[in-house]
Design an enzyme around this catalytic site. Structure first.
Site, short mmCIF file in Angstrom:
data_model
loop_
_atom_site.label_atom_id
_atom_site.label_comp_id
_atom_site.label_asym_id
_atom_site.label_seq_id
_atom_site.Cartn_x
_atom_site.Cartn_y
_atom_site.Cartn_z
CD GLU A 35 -2.82 1.13 2.46
OE1 GLU A 35 -3.61 2.07 2.59
OE2 GLU A 35 -2.71 0.19 3.28
NE ARG A 262 2.58 -7.96 10.59
CZ ARG A 262 2.76 -6.96 9.73
NH1 ARG A 262 4.00 -6.61 9.40
NH2 ARG A 262 1.74 -6.33 9.19
CE LYS A 272 2.77 0.48 5.06
NZ LYS A 272 2.45 0.49 3.62
#
Length: 561
Positions: A35, A262, A272
């Site tokens: 994104e 992760r 982020k």
């Protein structure tokens, strides 16, 4: 895959199983779907290496697809930065795609959903919808608008698209099951009104698809065979498949979503939102601050791309989330730079050394090897003169037997030069040594072949000729956070753990060969660590970032603690 034997991770096993069950190898296609609402970080680096690595192993295309469905947070700057990061890591995508490429098709499909009674426009407030959604242990209740007629839904949805309504007044929801065990299946939102300028489509659209709606359908339109996501998307898989069920054509490849864990990195944050907070609140100097866990920060600090790829390969792919010690990443950086970085001399905490029996005004240009790891050894010339800088830590007036550097009355070798002997010191009024006086053995020059040159002494120290030294700004970096898991405690703001000593700026002196060094050039300052040229550097003001030390000094600190 390569014909050589290798153990497969569980994602590769899934691919191999699909190939055995009839999926044609030429139908394999992967994607990396960032994104564009921030810069990529070390977690993204692992996902990049996974997907593009699979593309290399299976000789299959990998798309770069930007999930640009939220214009409120997305910018072209982030698109450009992401492309630069992927290319820098050494990968090339087959097609550059955007979710916005499919806005019309997604809209058309949504219209079909409405016509088939599979979607409806809901006009409740977000608070009302939250209440009627229920809880994991309590079923939800239907929206009062759930049974609107097809005609009314089509009319409202078109008017939403045309911009006739304000943000928050209507949404489009899939009509699935408000009593479903998976709360994501309780009539999920497909579209919301957002009157924001989009970095690609401008003001063409007033409604934007939600991620869950756009993601799987984009995979399908691109004929992605395997859509690999991180573990938090596991509950979303059921919805991913439901949406595909509504549009799937048996003659085409059906994408398969699978999840991997992760890999969190110690002493960093990889959210982020939190990285943006660090930037906006000026705890760091931008997204590419060398202390940041962003790929651009690691690049600016001097991490080689191959080191990051090797790190991703070393930690592998797993089904369970765990915390990887940042020292493993630093080990991979050291291993790579040891092979590739030229050796140079620099003094970062200087004290003046005067060779009293060296002729005044004389200078020599001595031969120094560039990198002992090279297959074919290359050399450079370094200037030598009567007055030198050495590291202050390399001298003690009196020292115990374990100190193998310069003391009064003992000998050491100056790297690539001569053997010297400490004779006396000069101090200022505070007792600080300002000059060290020594003598040199005139026949002991390195590489001269004389008997004296082969004489063994216990220590070798580096130096820079004062007459030729170039002043340089050196930025020495430490861990940005003092805690190994700064965002691990929800009761404590992660910024509480910011290390106030994460950046130290000093003035050092480097040999003249570095005068022409350019941005991102990497070097080993002998006996000190690995450094690279910062983008702020110029020929009149050299700036170096410390990439990593020669050893893991943190291991010692943490073992003491």
């Amino acid at each position: 895959m390569s014909t050589e034997e290798k153990s497969l991770n569980f994602l590769e096993q899934i691919i191999e199983e699909d190939l055995k069950n009839g999926l044609s190898k030429d139908k394999l296609r992967f994607r990396f779907p960032p994104e564009p609402n921030g810069y990529l970080h070390v977690g993204h680096a692992s996902a990049i290496c996974l997907n593009f690595g699979l593309g290399i192993d299976y000789q299959s295309p990998v798309n770069l697809r930007f999930d640009d469905t939220n214009p409120a947070k997305e910018e072209q700057e982030y698109v450009d930065a992401i492309k630069k990061d992927i290319e820098w890591l050494g990968y090339q995508w087959a097609n550059e795609c955007y979710a916005s490429d499919y806005f019309q098709q997604l809209y058309d499909w949504a219209v079909e959903f409405i016509k088939k009674g599979k979607a409806y426009v809901d006009s409740q407030s977000s608070e009302e919808m939250a209440k009627q959604k229920g809880t994991p242990t309590q079923v939800g209740t239907n929206s009062p608008y759930r049974n609107r007629s097809v005609e009314e839904n089509l009319d409202l949805f078109e008017r939403m698209k045309n911009g006739e309504f304000e943000e928050g007044t209507h949404i489009l929801r899939a009509k699935i099951d408000m009593s479903h065990n998976n709360m994501l299946m309780r009539d999920p939102i497909m579209y919301r009104i957002l009157k924001k300028h989009h970095h690609r489509t401008g003001n063409d659209w007033c409604i934007y698809p939600m991620y869950d709606w756009a993601h799987g359908e984009s995979d399908y339109l691109e004929q992605i065979s395997h859509s690999f996501c991180t573990l938090e998307f596991l509950p979303h898989r059921e919805l991913y498949d439901w949406f595909l069920d509504q549009v799937f054509d048996e003659t085409k490849v059906r994408p398969k979503q699978r999840e991997f864990a992760r890999r969190n990195l110690s002493h960093t944050v990889v959210s982020k939102r939190k990285l943006l907070q660090l930037v906006e609140e000026k705890h760091v100097n931008g997204w590419d601050d060398p202390r940041m866990s962003t790929i651009s920060g690691m690049r600016r600090r001097g991490y080689p791309p191959m080191a990051i790829r090797n790190f991703a390969k070393t930690i592998g792919i797993a089904k369970r989330t765990n915390l990887i010690d940042v020292s493993l990443l630093e080990f991979c950086v050291r291993e790579e730079l040891n092979k590739t970085a030229p050796r140079v001399m620099a003094v970062l905490n200087p004290v003046k050394l005067v060779i009293t029996n060296y002729p005044d005004g004389k200078e020599e240009w001595l031969e120094a090897e560039n990198n002992p790891e090279e297959e074919v050894m290359t050399y450079r010339k370094v200037p030598f003169s009567k007055e030198l800088y050495i590291e202050r830590e390399d001298f003690q007036e009196e020292a115990n037997k374990k100190f193998f550097r310069l003391t009064l009355g003992t000998e050491v070798r100056l790297k690539n030069a001569y053997i010297i002997k400490g004779e006396s010191v000069i101090k200022d009024e505070n007792g600080t040594i300002t000059e060290i006086h020594c003598t040199y053995d005139t026949d002991s020059r390195s590489g001269s072949g004389t008997e004296a040159s082969q004489r063994k002494v216990k220590g070798t120290i580096h130096w820079v000729s004062i007459n030729h030294a170039i002043s340089a700004e050196v930025r020495s970096y430490d861990r940005l956070f003092s805690n190994e898991s700064p965002d691990g405690n929800k009761e404590i703001d992660f910024k509480e753990f910011i290390n106030p000593n994460s950046l130290e700026i000093i003035t050092g002196y480097v040999e003249p060969s570095l005068q022409s060094a350019k941005d991102l050039d990497q070097f080993q300052f002998q006996r000190l660590g690995y450094f690279c040229v910062d983008k702020d550097s110029s020929p009149s003001n050299l700036v170096f970032n410390k990439t990593v030390g020669l050893r893991d000094t943190w291991a010692k600190v943490e073992s003491k603690e």
